[in-house]
Design a protein around this motif. Structure first.
Motif, mmCIF file in Angstrom:
data_model
loop_
_atom_site.group_PDB
_atom_site.id
_atom_site.type_symbol
_atom_site.label_atom_id
_atom_site.label_comp_id
_atom_site.label_asym_id
_atom_site.label_seq_id
_atom_site.Cartn_x
_atom_site.Cartn_y
_atom_site.Cartn_z
ATOM 1 N N THR A 111 -22.183 97.299 20.355
ATOM 2 C CA THR A 111 -22.645 96.162 19.556
ATOM 3 C C THR A 111 -22.618 96.433 18.060
ATOM 4 N N ASN A 112 -22.349 97.680 17.672
ATOM 5 C CA ASN A 112 -22.404 98.104 16.274
ATOM 6 C C ASN A 112 -23.807 97.963 15.686
ATOM 7 N N GLY A 113 -24.823 98.065 16.528
ATOM 8 C CA GLY A 113 -26.194 98.040 16.043
ATOM 9 C C GLY A 113 -26.588 99.382 15.449
ATOM 10 N N SER A 143 -30.630 93.945 20.362
ATOM 11 C CA SER A 143 -29.501 94.710 19.828
ATOM 12 C C SER A 143 -28.768 95.510 20.898
ATOM 13 N N SER A 144 -29.163 95.321 22.169
ATOM 14 C CA SER A 144 -28.518 95.970 23.322
ATOM 15 C C SER A 144 -28.663 97.483 23.326
ATOM 16 N N GLU A 171 -30.642 96.937 2.462
ATOM 17 C CA GLU A 171 -29.671 95.903 2.097
ATOM 18 C C GLU A 171 -28.554 95.781 3.122
ATOM 19 N N PHE A 172 -28.409 96.822 3.923
ATOM 20 C CA PHE A 172 -27.280 96.892 4.847
ATOM 21 C C PHE A 172 -27.304 95.720 5.817
ATOM 22 N N ASP A 173 -26.184 94.990 5.897
ATOM 23 C CA ASP A 173 -26.067 93.842 6.798
ATOM 24 C C ASP A 173 -25.547 94.333 8.135
ATOM 25 N N ASN A 174 -26.383 94.243 9.148
ATOM 26 C CA ASN A 174 -26.024 94.796 10.451
ATOM 27 C C ASN A 174 -25.372 93.761 11.359
ATOM 28 N N ASP A 175 -24.802 92.712 10.780
ATOM 29 C CA ASP A 175 -24.134 91.672 11.554
ATOM 30 C C ASP A 175 -22.785 92.189 12.033
ATOM 31 N N LEU A 176 -22.517 92.062 13.335
ATOM 32 C CA LEU A 176 -21.261 92.555 13.903
ATOM 33 C C LEU A 176 -20.056 91.908 13.241
#
Length: 510
Positions: A39-41, A81-82, A491-496
């Motif tokens: 999921t790139n979480g 976030s799986s 600030e990091f955007d954790n959107d896949l």
């Protein structure tokens, strides 16, 4: 709108930790990073929380009583976030479905992925070139040009393989394609007629050594609607001219070719609709003098002054088919070493840019904290239904590394298009999940972009197989220790949908 959260008490489901979790200790900050490659979480956790998850990862199911004690909000986040998944979920099968889905999509709205070699001849004699010795005075004739265009129109009208075509993507390749710029111009003009006639999206790029990027050839590439050009420059003048010499039949090499290539790049109009990627085939000797290369780029006004038009990246130099003497092999990076070198190069770019920015009163830059890209499981030049490599005689190959080898020819482009040809079917039907147990069981698989059917792990594995945890940790520590260099973890955007290459890029301005 009210959002109802999942309730532990009300759920009859059982859960397990995800197979694709990575538990990365960061003792320097008394925490762990929890990363999921499917999921790139990415989240930070307290050590006691991470140790609990690690203990659960050894069980078939998470004990429900322990899950309740973990806390409602924490469990909600882990499930969302799986990091924790339904115990009945076959995550490996989800990855395989992703691979199958990519292949099916490529048959619905297909692309012509054409790698075309106007000539197999080359004016340079690079000892590490995977193509080996090349013919002299070899070029594509008018009959072959017409055969290619007729093939494309025939397939657009009557393909029995795909439903429709949504894009034509052409890569001009070689040899050195600019030895025959007239072929690029003539064939491009005919392909563009098809593109306009059938209203298909078009994209073109060119891979060149840069020695023939004269104003006349820049103009030809612009008319051919080439929007990106890759030029290989192996570091500073001394290393480049040694590793990439001009062949005697193409002129005198007394002065080397490094300066000529940089002059050609600096002569490109700043308004030209083309981006240039400078590829550096990286080895230890080249990197010793890379600062001198940056000096020359800045002196000529190429980079960082024109960073929106010019970019740079390192390529992992691998051994040529015939090998090298033992003393030269020691200059090559292993996959693990190369991964670290990529990150160091990014920091060097950042430092060089900010020194220039301060001197010229420009805004300083930061690098972004990045995650790996989700894997493209199919090789764009080999595994798609209309991914074709064409040699200068019009013969179809399935890989551009083999374009100079007659033994890899499948059929001529004027003959019936045959995906089942023995020299093509391996590539077209290749499924590394089903055919390679090592890949199937690898936790890196969801972000592994090694999609080459004729290379086997572990030798062909990308560097992130070994370096991913260390590289994520390194970036995280930068957000805490040197926040002026990198965006903060908060600030990091954790959107896949907003993930990028793991190699950090100097393009975010404060």
């Amino acid at each position: 709108m009210v959002r109802f959260k999942w309730s532990i008490a009300m759920s009859s489901r059982t859960y397990k930790t995800s197979y694709y979790n990575f538990y990365i200790p960061v003792p320097e900050k008394d925490c762990y990073l929890l990363y999921n490659s499917r999921t790139n979480g990415l989240v930070e956790m307290k050590p006691e929380e991470a140790r609990q998850l690690i203990r659960w990862s050894k069980l078939d199911e998470v004990p429900s009583g322990e899950l309740r004690c973990f806390g409602q909000d924490a469990v909600d986040s882990l499930i969302e976030s799986s990091f924790i998944v339904n115990s009945r979920l076959d995550e490996k099968e989800l990855i395989h479905k992703r691979i199958v889905g990519q292949r099916r999509a490529s048959y619905r709205n297909a692309s012509f992925e054409l790698t075309i070699t106007p000539t197999l001849s080359c004016n340079m004699g690079c000892p590490y070139c995977f193509e080996g010795p090349k013919p002299y005075r070899n070029f594509m004739n008018e009959e072959t040009i017409d055969d290619i265009v007729q093939f494309m129109e025939r397939e657009i009208q009557h393909s029995r393989i795909v439903e429709s075509f949504g894009k034509i993507r052409v890569t001009w390749y070689g040899g050195e394609p600019l030895l025959r710029p007239e072929v690029i111009e003539r064939l491009s003009s005919k392909i563009l007629v098809l593109q306009e006639k059938y209203e298909i999206e078009y994209e073109a790029n060119c891979v060149t050594n840069g020695l023939l990027l004269t104003p006349e050839n820049w103009a030809i590439l612009e008319r051919a609607r080439v929007s990106s050009v890759q030029v290989t420059i192996d570091g500073y003048k001394d290393t480049h001219d040694t590793l990439r010499p001009l062949l005697p039949m193409y002129g005198s090499d007394d002065q080397g070719n490094y300066d000529k290539i940089l002059d050609n790049l600096s002569a490109l109009s700043q308004s030209a609709p083309v981006r240039v990627a400078i590829r550096i085939n990286c080895d230890k000797n080249i990197m010793k003098h890379i600062d001198l290369f940056f000096d020359d780029l800045e002196t000529r006004g190429i980079w960082p002054q024109r960073r929106e038009q010019f970019s740079m990246y390192l390529a992992h130099k691998t051994l040529p088919p015939d090998g090298l003497p033992v003393d030269e092999i020691s200059d090559y990076y292993s996959s693990r070493e190369f991964g670290k070198q990529v990150d160091q190069f990014s920091l060097l770019m950042l430092d060089r840019y900010n020194r220039w920015a301060e001197k010229n009163r420009k805004q300083r830059a930061r690098i972004r904290m990045n995650l790996p890209k989700p894997a493209a499981f199919l090789c764009g030049s080999a595994s798609l239904p209309y991914s074709i490599v064409l040699d200068s005689a019009g013969y179809v190959h399935q890989c551009w590394e083999h374009v100079n080898h007659n033994t890899t020819r499948a059929h001529h482009i004027s003959e019936p298009y045959d995906l089942q040809h023995p020299r093509r079917s391996l590539f077209v039907h290749w499924d590394k999940f089903m055919q390679n147990p090592m890949c199937r069981d690898c936790k890196i698989l969801p972000v592994c972009n090694m999609a080459c059917p004729h290379l086997d792990p572990p030798d062909a594995c990308p560097d992130i197989r070994w370096s991913l945890p260390d590289r994520l940790k390194s970036q995280y520590l930068m957000t805490k220790d040197t926040p002026e260099q990198i965006q903060s973890f908060e600030e990091f955007d954790n959107d896949l949908q907003d993930t990028y290459s793991l190699s950090v890029k100097c393009d975010e301005i404060n």
